[in-house]
Scaffold this active site. Structure first.
Site, PDB file in Angstrom:
ATOM      1  N   VAL A 127      -1.648  74.318  60.749  1.00 48.07           N
ATOM      2  CA  VAL A 127      -2.766  74.374  61.696  1.00 48.07           C
ATOM      3  C   VAL A 127      -4.010  73.704  61.114  1.00 48.07           C
ATOM      4  O   VAL A 127      -4.712  72.963  61.794  1.00 48.07           O
ATOM      5  CB  VAL A 127      -3.103  75.845  62.062  1.00 48.07           C
ATOM      6  CG1 VAL A 127      -4.370  75.898  62.896  1.00 48.07           C
ATOM      7  CG2 VAL A 127      -1.964  76.461  62.831  1.00 48.07           C
ATOM      8  N   LYS A 128      -4.251  73.927  59.821  1.00 47.96           N
ATOM      9  CA  LYS A 128      -5.506  73.400  59.252  1.00 47.96           C
ATOM     10  C   LYS A 128      -5.606  71.872  59.328  1.00 47.96           C
ATOM     11  O   LYS A 128      -6.691  71.321  59.402  1.00 47.96           O
ATOM     12  CB  LYS A 128      -5.719  73.893  57.833  1.00 47.96           C
ATOM     13  CG  LYS A 128      -4.781  73.320  56.799  1.00 47.96           C
ATOM     14  CD  LYS A 128      -5.194  73.795  55.404  1.00 47.96           C
ATOM     15  CE  LYS A 128      -4.489  73.069  54.305  1.00 47.96           C
ATOM     16  NZ  LYS A 128      -3.137  73.436  54.005  1.00 47.96           N
ATOM     17  N   GLY A 129      -4.470  71.172  59.317  1.00 43.71           N
ATOM     18  CA  GLY A 129      -4.478  69.729  59.538  1.00 43.71           C
ATOM     19  C   GLY A 129      -5.202  68.925  58.483  1.00 43.71           C
ATOM     20  O   GLY A 129      -5.240  69.301  57.310  1.00 43.71           O
TER      21      GLY A 129
END
Ligand code: B12
Length: 249
Positions: A127-129
């Site tokens: 999610v943090k990418g």
């Protein structure tokens, strides 16, 4: 269209100045610096100047050499893999997957072989990418299975089968003895053997030292290099698995 010829730039436009770095297996002394200049001269740099030299452990020296080359760059002769699909937002990706695929798109990712460099694949999947973009786990219509580091090819094939993967994303960062190329070939051959054509997931590899034009040679559908963002990968998945496939059907 006019031919575009350019030269490197250091202090003044077109002066041909470049900077290169390398390591020689010699202890740091005056002779080592002379050896670095000799190598630079043989590489076509003339004059060449050692601007940095530092001992790197026993018997090795790291150099930065600055100098002039006479080579010209012909921009018309440059061949690169251009992005041939539209960049979509996360919302657009979710909409296309939901409307056209009518189920979640399954993605399985891993670092294969002995490679433990997970930061790159995590940047794409977690999610943090990276670079201000969220990773594929953030996309509501994508189902992501991140297998992590040092995954064997049989384990990857097994998981791809269990997860009914639409796409398999493999990261290879270590390139010593061309490990990234050998591992990728082994992976693509294993998928071809295990699954019939048409049922095999899209095979994607990424890493900082891949040549993006080697897809055929490595038996994969797409190669992503350094600086890749999750949005590019998600857009490519939609293009290759939905938009392009529908157009071809
Ligand atoms: C962090 C790091 C480590 C960490 C890794 C931690 C982890 N969990 O990942 C640790 C300390 C464990 C490590 C260990 C080693 N490392 Co290391 N490591 C690095 C380092 C400093 C940064 C790599 C990184 O995280 N980059 C940031 C990410 C975001 O960038 P990226 O990987 O390029 O990913 C981007 C793209 O390439 C692309 N991408 C990558 N994968 C994928 C996959 C897909 C599907 C897609 C679409 C895109 C994609 O998208 C990403 C985002 O833009 C590099 C040097 C450097 N500055 O690059 C050395 C480096 C990679 N390591 C190196 C080496 C040699 C090692 C060791 C062998 C050292 C040793 N002797 O023990 C071990 C090997 C361990 C192993 N079994 O793999 C060498 C590799 C040299 C080579 N030619 O192969 C490097 C280049 C350092 C060097 N100059 O010598 N390392």
């Amino acid at each position: 269209m006019s031919k575009q010829i350019v030269r490197p730039y250091g202090d003044t436009t077109g002066d041909g100045m470049v900077q290169v770095s390398f390591t020689l297996p010699v202890p740091h002394d005056k002779r080592a610096e002379g050896a670095a200049v000799q190598l630079a001269n043989k590489m076509g740099m003339d004059p060449a100047m050692v601007v940095h030299a530092k001992a790197m452990g026993d018997g090795f020296t790291f150099f930065v050499v600055y100098g002039r080359v006479n080579h010209l760059v012909d921009l018309d002769a440059v061949r690169v893999v251009e992005r041939d699909f539209a960049l979509l937002s996360a919302k657009e990706v979710n909409t296309v997957v939901k409307q056209r695929l009518r189920r979640k798109l399954s993605v399985v990712g891993a670092c294969i072989g002995t490679d433990a460099h997970t930061v790159g694949i995590d940047a794409i999947l977690n999610v943090k990418g990276i670079a201000g973009e969220k990773g594929l786990e953030y996309y509501r219509e994508l189902k992501v299975t991140n297998m992590g580091a040092q995954v064997s090819v049989p384990e990857l094939v097994e998981t791809a089968r269990a997860e009914k993967a639409d796409a398999v994303l493999v990261s290879q960062v270590v390139t010593q003895r061309d490990a990234h190329l050998h591992n990728t070939r082994e992976m693509s051959a294993a998928f071809r053997e295990a699954m019939p054509a048409g049922r095999r997931p899209l095979l994607i590899v990424g890493g900082p030292r891949f040549d993006e034009s080697m897809t055929d040679e490595l038996g994969v559908d797409r190669i992503f290099g350094r600086g890749t963002t999750p949005g590019e990968v998600a857009s490519y998945l939609v293009h290759a698995l939905i938009t392009q496939r529908k157009a071809m059907a």
